[in-house]
Enzyme design. Structure first.
Site, mmCIF file in Angstrom:
data_model
loop_
_atom_site.group_PDB
_atom_site.id
_atom_site.type_symbol
_atom_site.label_atom_id
_atom_site.label_comp_id
_atom_site.label_asym_id
_atom_site.label_seq_id
_atom_site.Cartn_x
_atom_site.Cartn_y
_atom_site.Cartn_z
ATOM 1 N N GLU A 48 48.277 39.919 36.327
ATOM 2 C CA GLU A 48 48.146 39.163 37.531
ATOM 3 C C GLU A 48 48.797 37.880 37.683
ATOM 4 O OE1 GLU A 48 46.026 39.987 40.217
ATOM 5 O OE2 GLU A 48 45.556 41.870 39.221
ATOM 6 N N TYR A 133 41.892 33.767 43.657
ATOM 7 C CA TYR A 133 42.281 35.181 43.901
ATOM 8 C C TYR A 133 42.431 35.983 42.335
ATOM 9 C CZ TYR A 133 45.098 39.129 44.524
ATOM 10 O OH TYR A 133 45.706 40.401 44.619
ATOM 11 N N ASP A 151 44.346 39.649 50.044
ATOM 12 C CA ASP A 151 45.567 39.258 50.063
ATOM 13 C C ASP A 151 46.474 39.610 51.325
ATOM 14 O OD1 ASP A 151 46.249 41.930 49.640
ATOM 15 O OD2 ASP A 151 47.248 41.884 47.826
#
Length: 308
Positions: A48, A133, A151
């Site tokens: 990520e 996020y 997103d």
């Protein structure tokens, strides 16, 4: 009107069919990234963080190299930070402070939590450099315990498919209403895959066999406009590029003065020129603020060293 009612007004009446169609489409065929084959929170966090500024196809090799060098969170926590930052620079993974934060997050897990990972978005957000996020993504993909991911790709899908207005609260509410309870891992992967494969800026609805065509407003009308997407500033010639070069050069030397460092990061360096000492001091000041570089004055000279 409640938030739930506001979300429901944008969705088809048979939400279960919408959900089932997307999950079946994803499970039948999707891009096979290696981090989708693991539920290790460390491996997922690395993917990520790397993906924040780098295209996924380029992340694969860097992710594999990183895990070969530091296979576990304990290995990363024990690593020299300068080596981690150097790896980031060598693989062109974007802002170097992301490497510093990833290293610090590993140290938090190992030294403050005895190797136990938080399992929900709130707990993961307490790790250094892990924003909402990323925390939600790790909670979803490692523990199947996340919220709906929203997103740029997901916003584009919701805007086109269900006429969700270009409003963050509306996107969040609709995404939450769509999320099947207890299935955040497969759902968030699936809806992001839809945005990345079928519903890109230039859509490929039929070629990608989009599972939402029968409900999609854009597919029915032929109007595939979508919210504006911010563009990443050009890397070539940017401050990000030269910050990375500073880290790379200092990783090879114990210390360098301004006039020793300058020519090594750009061929047109001139001490008194536009890209000279004052320009270089600005770069070093930014890196010092990020605790990546130490800048000292000695015998009338400015000396830069990499923090380790």
């Amino acid at each position: 009107m409640s938030e739930q009612a506001g979300a429901d007004e944008h969705l088809p009446s048979d939400v279960h069919a919408v959900r089932d169609a997307l999950v079946e489409w994803y499970e039948a065929d999707h891009r096979d990234y290696p981090w989708r084959r693991t539920d290790d929170p460390y491996e997922i966090l690395v993917s990520e963080v790397m993906s924040q500024q780098t295209q996924l196809d380029r992340v694969v090799a860097a992710w594999e190299d990183f895990l070969e060098r530091w296979p576990t969170v304990a290995d990363l926590a024990a690593a020299d930070r300068g080596d981690v930052v150097g790896f980031w620079t060598d693989h062109s993974l974007g802002y170097n402070n992301r490497a510093k934060y990833l290293h610090e997050a590993a140290r938090q897990v190992v030294h403050e939590r005895d190797g136990e990972w938080p399992r929900d978005p709130d707990g993961l957000s307490e790790l250094m450099g892990v924003g909402p996020y990323t925390a939600n993504a790790v909670a979803s993909f490692a523990f199947d315990n996340g919220n709906a991911v929203v997103d740029t790709n997901v916003k584009r899908v919701l805007y086109r498919a269900f006429d969700v207005p270009d409003d963050d609260d509306a996107f969040e509410a609709t995404a939450r209403a769509l999320l099947p309870e207890g299935r955040s891992r497969v759902w968030n992967n699936a809806v992001m895959e839809l945005g990345g494969v079928a519903c890109e800026k230039t859509p490929d609805c039929d070629g990608a066999q989009c599972p939402w065509r029968e409900w999609c407003s854009a597919y029915q009308s032929g109007d595939f406009t979508a919210p504006d997407v911010p563009t990443q500033p050009a890397f070539e010639g940017s401050r990000r590029q030269f910050r990375g070069r500073v880290i790379s050069v200092l990783n090879e030397y114990d210390e360098l003065t301004l006039d020793e460092l300058g020519p090594r990061i750009r061929v047109d360096y001139a001490p008194e020129g536009e890209h000279g000492r004052e320009w270089l001091r600005g770069l070093l000041s930014d890196l010092a603020d990020d605790e990546l570089v130490a800048v000292t004055e000695a015998d009338g000279r400015t000396v830069a060293t990499l923090r380790r």
